[in-house]
Design a protein around this motif. Sequence first.
Motif, PDB file in Angstrom:
ATOM      1  N   UNK A   1     -31.358  10.727 -48.402  1.00  0.00           N
ATOM      2  CA  UNK A   1     -31.941  10.047 -49.434  1.00  0.00           C
ATOM      3  C   UNK A   1     -31.177   9.741 -50.618  1.00  0.00           C
ATOM      4  N   UNK A   2     -31.192   8.457 -51.052  1.00  0.00           N
ATOM      5  CA  UNK A   2     -30.428   8.031 -51.914  1.00  0.00           C
ATOM      6  C   UNK A   2     -30.960   7.113 -53.049  1.00  0.00           C
ATOM      7  N   UNK A   3     -30.989   7.442 -54.274  1.00  0.00           N
ATOM      8  CA  UNK A   3     -31.684   6.634 -55.350  1.00  0.00           C
ATOM      9  C   UNK A   3     -31.012   5.381 -55.789  1.00  0.00           C
ATOM     10  N   UNK A   4     -31.449   4.185 -55.415  1.00  0.00           N
ATOM     11  CA  UNK A   4     -30.798   2.796 -55.681  1.00  0.00           C
ATOM     12  C   UNK A   4     -30.807   2.308 -57.008  1.00  0.00           C
ATOM     13  N   UNK A   5     -31.957   2.749 -57.661  1.00  0.00           N
ATOM     14  CA  UNK A   5     -32.200   2.211 -58.761  1.00  0.00           C
ATOM     15  C   UNK A   5     -33.356   2.527 -59.754  1.00  0.00           C
ATOM     16  N   UNK A   6     -33.370   2.767 -61.186  1.00  0.00           N
ATOM     17  CA  UNK A   6     -34.366   3.628 -61.902  1.00  0.00           C
ATOM     18  C   UNK A   6     -34.673   2.701 -62.869  1.00  0.00           C
ATOM     19  N   UNK A   7     -35.896   2.396 -63.021  1.00  0.00           N
ATOM     20  CA  UNK A   7     -36.324   1.409 -64.058  1.00  0.00           C
ATOM     21  C   UNK A   7     -37.563   2.443 -64.772  1.00  0.00           C
ATOM     22  N   UNK A   8     -37.425   2.259 -66.317  1.00  0.00           N
ATOM     23  CA  UNK A   8     -38.273   3.103 -66.806  1.00  0.00           C
ATOM     24  C   UNK A   8     -39.408   2.109 -67.531  1.00  0.00           C
TER      25      UNK A   8
END
Length: 192
Positions: A5-12
């Motif tokens: 599992x790999x987080x590609x993008x984080x938006x708040x």
Amino acid sequence: MIKDVNILKTEILSDNWYVLRKLTYEYLRKDGKHIVQTRETYDRGNGATILLYNLEQKTVILTRQFRLPTFVNGNETGMLIEACAGLLDKDNPEDCIRRETEEETGYRINHVQKIFEAYMSPGSVTELLYFFIAEYSKLMKVTDGGGVEHEEENIEVLELPFDKALSMIRSNEIKDGKTIMLLQHLRLNELL
Ligand SMILES: Nc1nc2c(ncn2[C@@H]2O[C@H](COP(=O)(O)OP(=O)(O)O[C@H]3O[C@H](CO)[C@@H](O)[C@H](O)[C@@H]3O)[C@@H](O)[C@H]2O)c(=O)[nH]1
Ligand SMILES: [Mg+2]
């Protein structure tokens, strides 16, 4: 089973009282295919909860307070009966629950027993909740409790016979997950 599992993008999406994020991540499916998905997480930190019980009296200490999310979802008065609980801030779970117990119930306890930990709403809320039990007696009552004044918590402290509390689960007067788990733990382990 999924892996890598790999987080590609984080938006708040919201960072007001707590934090709502939108995460895009990829994972490797068992057929070898990479899948990309988007999910939201609501991060309010971790918490701790405790059930105080008295062996001689066969009673427990619970709280009653207004919970807005329940009011907007079918709970007519918004009042909810719960075990004492609070968010960890920067404390470890044990220190947190001792502090919350005194603030909310007015009992100053020293020995607490950790029983388990649980994710309470794992599809959307990140919170891990640490569960404790502790014996209490009248001698440990040092204040009225009620919560932190400046936070307008307005918490009522209830002392109930254990059997009455159990029957209130069946009658839907108690419908808070952590509280049900704690009461059932006492019964399952024949502690009261
Ligand atoms: N101003 C403001 N205050 C808020 C907001 N959201 C929460 N609060 C306040 O922040 C305080 C948090 O109190 P705690 O005692 O630390 O936490 P809790 O709400 O009792 O949470 C405990 O119970 C939850 C529900 O069962 C648990 O989910 C959690 O882990 C914890 O154990 C409460 O006074 C609550 O009203 C908000 O948007 N604005
Ligand atoms: Mg609380």
